[in-house]
Write an enzyme that holds these catalytic residues in place. Structure first.
Site, PDB file in Angstrom:
ATOM      1  N   LYS A   1     102.279  27.629  -4.815  1.00 13.61           N
ATOM      2  CA  LYS A   1     103.365  26.718  -4.407  1.00 13.61           C
ATOM      3  C   LYS A   1     104.495  27.515  -3.772  1.00 13.61           C
ATOM      4  O   LYS A   1     105.015  27.154  -2.721  1.00 13.61           O
ATOM      5  CB  LYS A   1     103.935  25.923  -5.592  1.00 13.61           C
ATOM      6  CG  LYS A   1     103.085  24.842  -6.195  1.00 13.61           C
ATOM      7  CD  LYS A   1     102.864  23.649  -5.319  1.00 13.61           C
ATOM      8  CE  LYS A   1     101.722  23.826  -4.380  1.00 13.61           C
ATOM      9  NZ  LYS A   1     100.400  23.476  -4.732  1.00 13.61           N
TER      10      LYS A   1
ATOM     11  N   CYS B   1      93.559  18.045  12.358  1.00 16.54           N
ATOM     12  CA  CYS B   1      94.008  17.169  13.424  1.00 16.54           C
ATOM     13  C   CYS B   1      93.892  15.708  12.998  1.00 16.54           C
ATOM     14  O   CYS B   1      93.073  15.369  12.145  1.00 16.54           O
ATOM     15  CB  CYS B   1      93.228  17.324  14.721  1.00 16.54           C
ATOM     16  SG  CYS B   1      93.158  19.003  15.332  1.00 16.54           S
TER      17      CYS B   1
ATOM     18  N   GLU C   1     103.507  29.105  -0.281  1.00 21.44           N
ATOM     19  CA  GLU C   1     103.222  28.221   0.854  1.00 21.44           C
ATOM     20  C   GLU C   1     104.449  27.493   1.368  1.00 21.44           C
ATOM     21  O   GLU C   1     104.528  27.198   2.550  1.00 21.44           O
ATOM     22  CB  GLU C   1     102.046  27.274   0.578  1.00 21.44           C
ATOM     23  CG  GLU C   1     102.227  26.235  -0.483  1.00 21.44           C
ATOM     24  CD  GLU C   1     100.959  25.421  -0.745  1.00 21.44           C
ATOM     25  OE1 GLU C   1     100.057  25.359   0.103  1.00 21.44           O
ATOM     26  OE2 GLU C   1     100.880  24.826  -1.836  1.00 21.44           O
TER      27      GLU C   1
ATOM     28  N   GLU D   1      98.631  28.681  -9.531  1.00 18.08           N
ATOM     29  CA  GLU D   1      99.136  27.494  -8.835  1.00 18.08           C
ATOM     30  C   GLU D   1     100.640  27.646  -8.554  1.00 18.08           C
ATOM     31  O   GLU D   1     101.115  27.277  -7.485  1.00 18.08           O
ATOM     32  CB  GLU D   1      98.834  26.243  -9.681  1.00 18.08           C
ATOM     33  CG  GLU D   1      99.312  24.922  -9.121  1.00 18.08           C
ATOM     34  CD  GLU D   1      98.792  24.576  -7.727  1.00 18.08           C
ATOM     35  OE1 GLU D   1      97.874  25.239  -7.234  1.00 18.08           O
ATOM     36  OE2 GLU D   1      99.346  23.657  -7.118  1.00 18.08           O
TER      37      GLU D   1
ATOM     38  N   ASN E   1      88.947  15.776  16.645  1.00 16.12           N
ATOM     39  CA  ASN E   1      89.231  16.486  15.405  1.00 16.12           C
ATOM     40  C   ASN E   1      87.940  17.172  14.990  1.00 16.12           C
ATOM     41  O   ASN E   1      86.909  16.513  14.861  1.00 16.12           O
ATOM     42  CB  ASN E   1      89.676  15.471  14.343  1.00 16.12           C
ATOM     43  CG  ASN E   1      89.664  16.054  12.943  1.00 16.12           C
ATOM     44  OD1 ASN E   1      89.872  17.244  12.772  1.00 16.12           O
ATOM     45  ND2 ASN E   1      89.414  15.218  11.961  1.00 16.12           N
ATOM     46  N   GLY E   2      87.986  18.507  14.818  1.00 14.57           N
ATOM     47  CA  GLY E   2      86.777  19.233  14.427  1.00 14.57           C
ATOM     48  C   GLY E   2      86.653  20.502  15.243  1.00 14.57           C
ATOM     49  O   GLY E   2      87.620  20.956  15.858  1.00 14.57           O
TER      50      GLY E   2
ATOM     51  N   HIS F   1      96.892  47.355 -14.746  1.00 18.07           N
ATOM     52  CA  HIS F   1      95.826  47.921 -13.911  1.00 18.07           C
ATOM     53  C   HIS F   1      96.212  47.915 -12.429  1.00 18.07           C
ATOM     54  O   HIS F   1      95.337  47.954 -11.572  1.00 18.07           O
ATOM     55  CB  HIS F   1      94.520  47.162 -14.146  1.00 18.07           C
ATOM     56  CG  HIS F   1      94.023  47.288 -15.561  1.00 18.07           C
ATOM     57  ND1 HIS F   1      93.598  48.480 -16.093  1.00 18.07           N
ATOM     58  CD2 HIS F   1      93.952  46.378 -16.569  1.00 18.07           C
ATOM     59  CE1 HIS F   1      93.249  48.310 -17.360  1.00 18.07           C
ATOM     60  NE2 HIS F   1      93.466  47.032 -17.673  1.00 18.07           N
TER      61      HIS F   1
ATOM     62  N   TRP G   1      96.120  20.532  14.730  1.00 19.80           N
ATOM     63  CA  TRP G   1      96.193  21.776  13.970  1.00 19.80           C
ATOM     64  C   TRP G   1      95.307  22.733  14.735  1.00 19.80           C
ATOM     65  O   TRP G   1      94.084  22.578  14.786  1.00 19.80           O
ATOM     66  CB  TRP G   1      95.678  21.567  12.552  1.00 19.80           C
ATOM     67  CG  TRP G   1      95.879  22.762  11.679  1.00 19.80           C
ATOM     68  CD1 TRP G   1      97.037  23.142  11.048  1.00 19.80           C
ATOM     69  CD2 TRP G   1      94.900  23.755  11.339  1.00 19.80           C
ATOM     70  NE1 TRP G   1      96.832  24.301  10.341  1.00 19.80           N
ATOM     71  CE2 TRP G   1      95.544  24.706  10.503  1.00 19.80           C
ATOM     72  CE3 TRP G   1      93.560  23.948  11.665  1.00 19.80           C
ATOM     73  CZ2 TRP G   1      94.883  25.814   9.979  1.00 19.80           C
ATOM     74  CZ3 TRP G   1      92.900  25.052  11.141  1.00 19.80           C
ATOM     75  CH2 TRP G   1      93.560  25.967  10.305  1.00 19.80           C
TER      76      TRP G   1
ATOM     77  N   LYS H   1      97.331  19.659   5.477  1.00 17.04           N
ATOM     78  CA  LYS H   1      96.974  19.108   4.176  1.00 17.04           C
ATOM     79  C   LYS H   1      95.475  18.953   4.002  1.00 17.04           C
ATOM     80  O   LYS H   1      94.921  19.250   2.965  1.00 17.04           O
ATOM     81  CB  LYS H   1      97.655  17.752   4.001  1.00 17.04           C
ATOM     82  CG  LYS H   1      97.360  17.151   2.661  1.00 17.04           C
ATOM     83  CD  LYS H   1      98.581  16.598   2.017  1.00 17.04           C
ATOM     84  CE  LYS H   1      98.366  16.377   0.558  1.00 17.04           C
ATOM     85  NZ  LYS H   1      98.629  17.583  -0.228  1.00 17.04           N
TER      86      LYS H   1
ATOM     87  N   ARG I   1      97.800  16.196   8.583  1.00 23.67           N
ATOM     88  CA  ARG I   1      96.569  16.843   9.022  1.00 23.67           C
ATOM     89  C   ARG I   1      96.814  17.992  10.000  1.00 23.67           C
ATOM     90  O   ARG I   1      95.897  18.721  10.351  1.00 23.67           O
ATOM     91  CB  ARG I   1      95.647  15.818   9.685  1.00 23.67           C
ATOM     92  CG  ARG I   1      95.317  14.645   8.801  1.00 23.67           C
ATOM     93  CD  ARG I   1      94.427  13.675   9.533  1.00 23.67           C
ATOM     94  NE  ARG I   1      93.130  14.278   9.806  1.00 23.67           N
ATOM     95  CZ  ARG I   1      92.127  14.312   8.951  1.00 23.67           C
ATOM     96  NH1 ARG I   1      92.253  13.749   7.769  1.00 23.67           N
ATOM     97  NH2 ARG I   1      90.988  14.882   9.280  1.00 23.67           N
TER      98      ARG I   1
HETATM   99  C1  G6P Z   1      94.668  22.475   1.886  1.00 22.84           C
HETATM  100  C2  G6P Z   1      95.892  21.837   1.268  1.00 22.84           C
HETATM  101  C3  G6P Z   1      95.934  22.143  -0.218  1.00 22.84           C
HETATM  102  C4  G6P Z   1      94.644  21.697  -0.887  1.00 22.84           C
HETATM  103  C5  G6P Z   1      93.421  22.300  -0.197  1.00 22.84           C
HETATM  104  C6  G6P Z   1      92.137  21.666  -0.701  1.00 22.84           C
HETATM  105  O1  G6P Z   1      94.785  23.853   1.860  1.00 22.84           O
HETATM  106  O2  G6P Z   1      97.058  22.312   1.897  1.00 22.84           O
HETATM  107  O3  G6P Z   1      97.023  21.482  -0.798  1.00 22.84           O
HETATM  108  O4  G6P Z   1      94.661  22.076  -2.222  1.00 22.84           O
HETATM  109  O5  G6P Z   1      93.488  22.055   1.204  1.00 22.84           O
HETATM  110  O6  G6P Z   1      92.136  20.306  -0.327  1.00 22.84           O
HETATM  111  P1  G6P Z   1      91.399  19.150  -1.085  1.00 22.84           P
HETATM  112  O7  G6P Z   1      91.753  17.917  -0.304  1.00 22.84           O
HETATM  113  O8  G6P Z   1      89.928  19.461  -1.009  1.00 22.84           O
HETATM  114  O9  G6P Z   1      91.883  19.133  -2.469  1.00 22.84           O
END
Ligand code: G6P
Length: 610
Positions: A486, A2, A489, A482, A99-100, A505, A74, A605, A27
């Site tokens: 990508k 949030c 998501e 990674e 937020n929290g 396996h 969020w 994010k 956020r």
């Molecule tokens: C969320 C974001 C990711 C990020 C992860 C960790 O899931 O969507 O992109 O890698 O948090 O966030 P940080 O800010 O700790 O790298």
């Protein structure tokens, strides 16, 4: 997560609150809302969905006021509808954004109901509004009421509170979630981060755990958790207002992918020279700590965790230091055994990820040698709470799917690895060669970006797919992880990554003509092994898409699949380089499938809740 923004000024604050919310949408974007004092009454506009829905509602039914609070959500407690959208109000007198997570909200709810309060939402936040109102009705002023309310809360919060009884004032508080105060000219602001307010001011105070802040147009005062006045330093942010603009790019994610050469160059700038790492880049006296490191424990989440996995190969392979890597949400609740001389290394783009922060705090109780954070946000909680810090200089990353944050983390981790290698007596010529290779990374990434049109064309073949497998070996296994992250998501195609040797396996059972298998094939000592794994896929009719080093003897076989040649520039930088085409692939597939690339569903994010 949030986002919170609040302002008290001489002008109508609604437009700046909406602009602030847009900057905070990374956020969360499930619902948004604003509350202002209009003609002595609390006016509230809330909408499910993104900030633009709120804006449309506001355009149709404008509200105006010189004091207001706003929120983009969020969802944690309660579905993302209008009723659960913030601000939450009590008795038409108090409005709160939060937020929290309030962990004891169920007990508080029962208690407040017994006092006659009625709840309209399913959120944990609404208890805060009623607690503040309850304290106000017993004679407290707004700050006193917020102080007594926060004393009842268990969990994490950053809040901003507005009361009809004290027009022109806003009280904020934080514990476990971030909050900054912005200092304007005859106006003051609160926000979840600097980005939300950078168009209004560049002067900020970062509130500390337990702080309560009271702002009015002319005044700003901060109090600690005991209610005593405290001074906190004013800092000037170097963030430029247009760093958060999308410019000519269709999406922030694309802009951020293309910014990587610059972002990596900035991360290396002033830190390497003449093929060596400059002294004190981790701070004066950092050597004293780093030279005693015998083991490294990396803790991170999401993409940052993948960067940590790459670093493990480097630390063990180049320095000979044992290294463990763990996702923060697991690490923090596990009984950990810490070998002597262990450095706790947190990797985080935001510096506010709740699990990583909790892991650092937990780690401090376990007798680590010290802590180091690699982070992109100055003044974030992780940065402030670590012994040593190395900032990536990616600039604000707005796209929820992390791109430039990852490659700059790899650059920063490489600097750390080299420093530890030097302190552990690496052969000087090898050291110089490695540093020189790292210095080429911005240029090599710039070259790979030129493959964008080819990758965009390749992406069309993924549009009808439902699943994809990513394979890599050694240090490129995290790169495959990674790549899969990508793709899943942002395109919502189910994607998984496997170490290629593990294919037989289990995952091989999934391979048929509908299963694209994306393989990362640098020209290293594992290439022959990888090629055998690729044959296993071909033999089962799987469609192979290979990202291979220019000089790797990997050829297209038949008309299915594709081989794309990548000039990796050397084994050290190859993980960062090979990540870039995978980012572009995910991006173009998502665009073709018509998803919301920058704000994929259900994600956010900065994850400041557990
Ligand atoms: C969320 C974001 C990711 C990020 C992860 C960790 O899931 O969507 O992109 O890698 O948090 O966030 P940080 O800010 O700790 O790298």
């Amino acid at each position: 997560m949030c986002g919170i923004v609040a302002a008290t000024a001489q002008r109508d604050v609604v437009p700046l609150l909406i602009a602030g919310l847009k900057a905070l949408e990374y956020r969360g974007y499930d619902s948004a809302g604003i509350s202002v004092l209009e003609d002595g009454k609390l006016a509230r506009v809330r909408a499910a969905g993104k900030v633009r829905e709120l804006e449309a509602l506001y355009d149709a039914h404008p509200v105006a006021g010189v004091t207001g609070i706003a929120h983009t959500r969020w969802a944690t407690h309660g579905v993302p509808n209008t009723i659960n959208a913030h601000p939450h109000v009590s008795s038409d007198r108090v409005a709160v954004v939060h937020n929290g997570i309030i962990e004891n909200h169920v007990e508080l709810r029962e208690e407040l109901k017994a006092h006659g309060y009625r709840f309209e939402s399913e959120t944990d936040t609404e208890v805060i509004a009623h607690l503040v109102d309850h304290a106000l009705s017993r004679g407290a002023d707004l700050r006193g009421a917020v102080l007594s309310a926060t004393r009842r809360l268990h969990g994490a919060y950053a809040i901003a509170v507005l009361s009809r009884d004290q027009p022109g004032q806003i009280v904020g508080a934080r514990r476990g979630s971030p909050l900054v105060a912005g200092l304007g000219d005859g106006e003051h602001f609160l926000g979840s981060d600097v980005q939300a307010l950078i168009k209004q001011t560049s002067r900020f105070i970062y509130l500390e755990e337990g702080d309560i802040v009271e702002i009015s147009r002319e005044d700003l005062a901060i109090f600690n958790a005991d209610g005593e006045p405290v001074e906190r330093p004013v800092r000037t942010s170097e963030l430029s207002a247009d760093a958060v603009e999308r410019g000519e790019y269709r999406h922030y994610m694309l802009k951020e992918i293309f910014e990587q050469p610059r972002a990596i160059a900035d991360t290396l700038e002033g830190r390497i020279s003449e093929n060596r790492i400059l002294p004190n880049i981790f701070g004066v006296n950092a050597d004293a700590l780093l030279s005693r490191v015998k083991h490294v424990q990396i803790v991170a989440c999401g993409t940052s965790y993948h960067a940590g996995l790459v670093a493990r190969y480097w630390l063990e392979g180049l320095v000979g230091l044992p290294c463990s890597v763990e996702v923060a949400s697991e690490y923090r609740y596990r009984h950990v055994v810490v070998p002597e001389g262990t450095l706790f290394l947190a990797v985080s783009q935001s510096g506010e990820t709740a699990d990583t922060l909790a892991a650092l705090r937990e780690g401090k109780r376990h007798g680590y040698l010290g802590s180091l954070t690699i982070c992109n946000v100055p003044e974030s909680s992780l940065v402030r709470e670590s012994d040593l810090v190395l900032m990536t200089r990616a600039g604000p990353e707005i796209g929820v799917a992390s791109t430039k944050a990852f490659t700059t983390q790899l650059a920063a981790l490489a600097l750390l690895v080299f420093e530890l290698a030097r302190l552990n007596g690496i052969e000087p010529a090898r050291y110089s060669r490695l540093v020189a290779e790292l210095a080429t990374l911005p240029r090599v990434v710039g070259e790979v970006l030129k493959l964008d049109p080819e990758i965009a064309a390749l992406a069309e073949r993924f549009v009808p797919k439902h699943h994809a497998l990513f394979l890599g070996r050694g240090v490129h296994y995290p790169v495959a992880l990674e790549g899969a992250l990508k793709l899943k998501e942002i395109s919502y195609i189910h994607a998984e990554a496997y170490p290629a040797g593990e294919l037989k396996h289990g995952p091989l059972a999934l391979v048929d003509e509908d299963m694209p298998v994306i393989t990362v094939a640098p020209n290293n000592q594992l290439l022959e092994k990888l090629k055998s794994n690729m044959e296993e896929v071909r033999a089962r009719g799987g469609e192979l898409f290979v990202f291979a080093d220019t000089d790797a003897p990997v050829a297209q076989s038949g008309s299915r699949g594709a081989v794309l040649k990548i000039a990796s520039g050397g084994n050290l930088i190859a993980p960062a380089v090979f990540t870039v085409p995978l980012q572009l692939l995910a991006y173009h597939v998502a665009v073709l499938r018509g998803t919301d690339v920058d704000q994929p569903r259900n994600l956010a994010k900065s994850v400041t809740v557990e």
